[in-house]
Design an enzyme around this catalytic site. Structure first.
Site, PDB file in Angstrom:
ATOM      1  N   HIS A  67      48.029  27.795  21.961  1.00 49.77           N
ATOM      2  CA  HIS A  67      48.690  26.525  21.621  1.00 49.77           C
ATOM      3  C   HIS A  67      48.413  25.447  22.662  1.00 49.77           C
ATOM      4  O   HIS A  67      48.275  25.717  23.853  1.00 49.77           O
ATOM      5  CB  HIS A  67      50.189  26.723  21.392  1.00 49.77           C
ATOM      6  CG  HIS A  67      50.993  27.148  22.583  1.00 49.77           C
ATOM      7  ND1 HIS A  67      51.534  26.250  23.475  1.00 49.77           N
ATOM      8  CD2 HIS A  67      51.386  28.374  23.000  1.00 49.77           C
ATOM      9  CE1 HIS A  67      52.224  26.897  24.394  1.00 49.77           C
ATOM     10  NE2 HIS A  67      52.150  28.190  24.140  1.00 49.77           N
ATOM     11  N   GLU A 220      53.827  24.834  19.015  1.00 46.85           N
ATOM     12  CA  GLU A 220      54.231  26.238  19.184  1.00 46.85           C
ATOM     13  C   GLU A 220      55.589  26.346  19.863  1.00 46.85           C
ATOM     14  O   GLU A 220      56.410  27.192  19.497  1.00 46.85           O
ATOM     15  CB  GLU A 220      53.168  26.990  20.001  1.00 46.85           C
ATOM     16  CG  GLU A 220      53.383  28.498  20.067  1.00 46.85           C
ATOM     17  CD  GLU A 220      54.282  28.949  21.221  1.00 46.85           C
ATOM     18  OE1 GLU A 220      54.673  30.135  21.238  1.00 46.85           O
ATOM     19  OE2 GLU A 220      54.586  28.121  22.108  1.00 46.85           O
ATOM     20  N   GLU A 221      55.822  25.518  20.878  1.00 45.41           N
ATOM     21  CA  GLU A 221      57.048  25.641  21.657  1.00 45.41           C
ATOM     22  C   GLU A 221      58.301  25.322  20.846  1.00 45.41           C
ATOM     23  O   GLU A 221      59.382  25.802  21.170  1.00 45.41           O
ATOM     24  CB  GLU A 221      56.989  24.728  22.891  1.00 45.41           C
ATOM     25  CG  GLU A 221      55.929  25.099  23.919  1.00 45.41           C
ATOM     26  CD  GLU A 221      56.273  26.366  24.703  1.00 45.41           C
ATOM     27  OE1 GLU A 221      57.357  26.947  24.458  1.00 45.41           O
ATOM     28  OE2 GLU A 221      55.459  26.772  25.544  1.00 45.41           O
ATOM     29  N   GLU A 243      48.318  34.142  25.025  1.00 47.42           N
ATOM     30  CA  GLU A 243      49.532  33.592  25.620  1.00 47.42           C
ATOM     31  C   GLU A 243      49.577  33.869  27.118  1.00 47.42           C
ATOM     32  O   GLU A 243      48.693  34.515  27.677  1.00 47.42           O
ATOM     33  CB  GLU A 243      50.768  34.236  24.963  1.00 47.42           C
ATOM     34  CG  GLU A 243      51.280  33.502  23.742  1.00 47.42           C
ATOM     35  CD  GLU A 243      52.016  32.215  24.114  1.00 47.42           C
ATOM     36  OE1 GLU A 243      52.182  31.922  25.325  1.00 47.42           O
ATOM     37  OE2 GLU A 243      52.432  31.486  23.195  1.00 47.42           O
ATOM     38  N   HIS A 324      57.542  29.142  32.253  1.00 49.34           N
ATOM     39  CA  HIS A 324      58.312  27.914  31.986  1.00 49.34           C
ATOM     40  C   HIS A 324      58.846  27.283  33.264  1.00 49.34           C
ATOM     41  O   HIS A 324      59.869  26.597  33.255  1.00 49.34           O
ATOM     42  CB  HIS A 324      59.457  28.174  30.992  1.00 49.34           C
ATOM     43  CG  HIS A 324      58.994  28.205  29.568  1.00 49.34           C
ATOM     44  ND1 HIS A 324      59.860  28.107  28.502  1.00 49.34           N
ATOM     45  CD2 HIS A 324      57.761  28.320  29.026  1.00 49.34           C
ATOM     46  CE1 HIS A 324      59.171  28.153  27.369  1.00 49.34           C
ATOM     47  NE2 HIS A 324      57.899  28.292  27.673  1.00 49.34           N
TER      48      HIS A 324
END
Length: 358
Positions: A67, A220-221, A243, A324
């Site tokens: 993504h 995607e998020e 990922e 993150h």
């Protein structure tokens, strides 16, 4: 450690969900160098395909996805003094960013700002002050200082819905011994790995037995919307998401070049045949794959399989510290991921275990 120029460019590119233009430009440019066909679909996904050397059924095609979007913020309200109330865009938390410089991606102009929790020199008499002093900061405690009046913000196109991202100079990667650290290695490192796979697979395409689609997805998020759109329209029964994977004791994962083979996440279990195929591919590439059941996780591949637009799905992840946050990967993590994807594309099925009659 020298940081690859392509990764550096991807990290500096701004790509909040729904506004991934800068990342999309890089992906399209690089993918066009390696694929037989490339295009951007109506959802904003970048698509490229490497065709098999022999005729094959469309259902045999493999879709590899990474993504383009990043965690960010979105303006909820423009206050009368020109400060902005913001909310998370994707899985962001205030602790993900800290007090830092940001950029407001207005419709007409990009403006600077500072993400603020307020002064730490407070008595704690206000609710906000108590939460900041205790470290218990939530989005309602956060605002963006713009030093602009509402008229100037309106002229720049700053309004509810405007994306707010970390500033460019806050995005610079940082070498730490054998590792690379930066914001937004999720998902720029997998994007770089997928582009590396396209380059290397082209050089070995004589062994390619099915078409391989490279899909760089939007949103995607927030919702996996880009992947859902692409999977519903592209040929192929198998989808593999590329990922970042969390490095945590609870998952038994370690920070190394060895890729993580995700066996399942919050949307369901991945297909055993794809898990076995990715494991065998990583071993052929010379790595020791790390199998992990990533319970608090999701990917484009698990989303499309749970929605019934992929018959089989898997997820290959680069081991990542501080997901993150200010993330860290091994310096060879991208290379290992790309090499594993090449091996998988050339031989998706793991060798059958020998029958051992009792």
């Amino acid at each position: 450690m020298e940081i690859d120029p392509l990764l550096h460019a991807l990290l500096l590119a701004r790509g909040p969900g729904g506004q991934e233009d800068e990342v999309r430009h890089i992906c399209q440019r690089e993918l066009a160098r390696h694929c037989d066909e490339t295009r951007i679909d109506r959802a904003g996904n970048v698509l490229g395909v490497l065709r098999a050397t022999q005729p094959c059924e469309p259902e045999q095609s493999i879709r590899l996805m990474a993504h383009m979007d990043e965690i960010a913020m979105i303006v909820k309200r423009v206050k009368t003094d020109g400060t902005l109330e913001v909310l998370a865009l994707g899985g962001a938390q205030p602790i993900s960013f800290g007090v830092c410089p940001v950029e407001l991606l207005g419709d007409q102009q990009c403006l600077p700002g500072v993400l603020s929790y307020g002064s730490m020199h407070n008595s704690g008499r206000s609710t906000n002050g108590r939460e900041v002093l205790s470290g218990d900061v939530h989005w309602q405690d956060v605002h963006v200082v713009t030093r602009q009046d509402t008229a100037a913000l309106e002229r720049a196109g700053i309004r509810p819905g405007t994306r707010v991202v970390l500033s460019r100079h806050w995005r610079q990667p940082y070498a730490v011994n054998d590792c690379i650290a930066a914001h937004f290695l999720d998902d720029r490192a997998p994007v770089a790995a997928l582009l590396g796979c396209a380059r290397d697979l082209k050089a070995r395409r004589a062994g390619l037995r099915q078409d391989v689609w490279f899909v760089f997805t939007t949103l995607e998020e927030e919702s996996n919307a880009g992947a859902m759109y692409a999977a519903a329209r592209l040929p192929g029964d198998t989808t593999v998401a590329v990922e970042v994977g969390p490095v945590l004791d609870e998952y038994g994962t370690r920070l190394s070049a060895d890729p993580i083979i995700n066996t399942g996440d919050q949307k369901g279990l991945y297909s055993r045949s794809v898990v076995h195929g990715l494991t065998a591919a990583a071993q052929r590439a010379g790595y020791r794959p790390q199998a992990a059941l990533l319970v608090d996780f999701a990917s484009d591949a698990s989303a499309v399989m749970s929605a019934g637009v992929a018959a089989q799905a898997g997820c290959l992840a680069i081991p990542t510290e501080n997901t993150h946050g200010f993330e860290m990967i091994h310096g060879d993590g991208i290379t290992a991921c790309a090499a594993t994807l090449v091996e998988y594309a050339l031989a998706p099925q793991a060798p059958s275990a020998p029958h051992n009659p009792r």
